[in-house]
Design a protein around this motif. Structure first.
Motif, PDB file in Angstrom:
ATOM      1  N   VAL A 131      56.408 -91.539  13.271  1.00  0.00           N
ATOM      2  CA  VAL A 131      56.302 -92.899  12.742  1.00  0.00           C
ATOM      3  C   VAL A 131      57.612 -93.302  12.065  1.00  0.00           C
ATOM      4  O   VAL A 131      58.078 -94.434  12.216  1.00  0.00           O
ATOM      5  CB  VAL A 131      55.111 -93.013  11.771  1.00  0.00           C
ATOM      6  CG1 VAL A 131      55.126 -94.332  11.020  1.00  0.00           C
ATOM      7  CG2 VAL A 131      53.798 -92.860  12.526  1.00  0.00           C
ATOM      8  N   SER A 132      58.208 -92.375  11.350  1.00  0.00           N
ATOM      9  CA  SER A 132      59.507 -92.645  10.717  1.00  0.00           C
ATOM     10  C   SER A 132      60.558 -92.966  11.768  1.00  0.00           C
ATOM     11  O   SER A 132      61.354 -93.912  11.605  1.00  0.00           O
ATOM     12  CB  SER A 132      59.935 -91.442   9.891  1.00  0.00           C
ATOM     13  OG  SER A 132      61.215 -91.627   9.388  1.00  0.00           O
ATOM     14  N   GLU A 133      60.573 -92.205  12.833  1.00  0.00           N
ATOM     15  CA  GLU A 133      61.516 -92.462  13.928  1.00  0.00           C
ATOM     16  C   GLU A 133      61.265 -93.824  14.564  1.00  0.00           C
ATOM     17  O   GLU A 133      62.205 -94.551  14.916  1.00  0.00           O
ATOM     18  CB  GLU A 133      61.386 -91.358  14.974  1.00  0.00           C
ATOM     19  CG  GLU A 133      62.394 -91.434  16.073  1.00  0.00           C
ATOM     20  CD  GLU A 133      62.247 -90.280  17.055  1.00  0.00           C
ATOM     21  OE1 GLU A 133      62.425 -90.529  18.261  1.00  0.00           O
ATOM     22  OE2 GLU A 133      61.956 -89.159  16.611  1.00  0.00           O
ATOM     23  N   LEU A 134      60.006 -94.209  14.704  1.00  0.00           N
ATOM     24  CA  LEU A 134      59.656 -95.514  15.255  1.00  0.00           C
ATOM     25  C   LEU A 134      60.191 -96.645  14.385  1.00  0.00           C
ATOM     26  O   LEU A 134      60.774 -97.607  14.882  1.00  0.00           O
ATOM     27  CB  LEU A 134      58.138 -95.638  15.400  1.00  0.00           C
ATOM     28  CG  LEU A 134      57.600 -97.011  15.785  1.00  0.00           C
ATOM     29  CD1 LEU A 134      58.030 -97.368  17.203  1.00  0.00           C
ATOM     30  CD2 LEU A 134      56.104 -97.068  15.637  1.00  0.00           C
ATOM     31  N   PHE A 135      60.024 -96.535  13.062  1.00  0.00           N
ATOM     32  CA  PHE A 135      60.506 -97.570  12.166  1.00  0.00           C
ATOM     33  C   PHE A 135      62.026 -97.662  12.183  1.00  0.00           C
ATOM     34  O   PHE A 135      62.594 -98.763  12.106  1.00  0.00           O
ATOM     35  CB  PHE A 135      60.003 -97.351  10.740  1.00  0.00           C
ATOM     36  CG  PHE A 135      58.557 -97.724  10.559  1.00  0.00           C
ATOM     37  CD1 PHE A 135      58.013 -98.823  11.201  1.00  0.00           C
ATOM     38  CD2 PHE A 135      57.730 -96.981   9.729  1.00  0.00           C
ATOM     39  CE1 PHE A 135      56.682 -99.176  11.033  1.00  0.00           C
ATOM     40  CE2 PHE A 135      56.402 -97.320   9.551  1.00  0.00           C
ATOM     41  CZ  PHE A 135      55.884 -98.422  10.207  1.00  0.00           C
ATOM     42  N   GLU A 136      62.705 -96.534  12.288  1.00  0.00           N
ATOM     43  CA  GLU A 136      64.164 -96.562  12.384  1.00  0.00           C
ATOM     44  C   GLU A 136      64.616 -97.247  13.669  1.00  0.00           C
ATOM     45  O   GLU A 136      65.583 -98.013  13.667  1.00  0.00           O
ATOM     46  CB  GLU A 136      64.727 -95.142  12.309  1.00  0.00           C
ATOM     47  CG  GLU A 136      64.650 -94.525  10.942  1.00  0.00           C
ATOM     48  CD  GLU A 136      65.459 -95.286   9.919  1.00  0.00           C
ATOM     49  OE1 GLU A 136      66.566 -95.769  10.235  1.00  0.00           O
ATOM     50  OE2 GLU A 136      64.951 -95.422   8.772  1.00  0.00           O
ATOM     51  N   THR A 137      63.915 -96.992  14.756  1.00  0.00           N
ATOM     52  CA  THR A 137      64.247 -97.639  16.019  1.00  0.00           C
ATOM     53  C   THR A 137      64.029 -99.146  15.934  1.00  0.00           C
ATOM     54  O   THR A 137      64.855 -99.937  16.424  1.00  0.00           O
ATOM     55  CB  THR A 137      63.397 -97.047  17.167  1.00  0.00           C
ATOM     56  OG1 THR A 137      63.587 -95.640  17.198  1.00  0.00           O
ATOM     57  CG2 THR A 137      63.761 -97.665  18.493  1.00  0.00           C
TER      58      THR A 137
END
Length: 64
Positions: free
Chosen positions: A51-57
Motif C-alpha cells: 500500500v505504501s508503494e502504491l501511494f508513492e506511485t
C-alpha cells in the motif's frame, strides 16, 4: 500486484490455520490465539508495504 504476494499470503494462512487447529486440539487455546494474531500481523505488514508503494506511485504520477 505481484502474484507471488498472493501465494505468500495464502501459504501463511494455511500454515496458521493448521497450527491453530493443532494447538486447539491439544488444549492450548491461548497459544492458538497468539499464533493467529502473529500470522495476521505478518500479513498486514506485507500488505502495508504494498500500500505504501502504491501511494508513492500515485504521488509521483500526479506530481504531488
Amino acid at each position: 500486484m505481484e502474484i507471488d504476494l498472493v501465494f505468500k499470503i495464502a501459504a501463511i494462512g494455511i500454515i496458521v490455520a493448521v497450527l491453530n487447529q493443532l494447538l486447539i486440539r491439544s488444549g492450548r487455546e491461548e497459544q492458538a490465539l497468539m499464533t493467529t494474531l502473529a500470522g495476521l500481523i505478518v500479513v498486514l505488514m506485507m500488505v502495508l508495504g504494498q500500500v505504501s508503494e502504491l501511494f508513492e506511485t500515485i504521488k509521483t504520477l500526479f506530481g504531488l
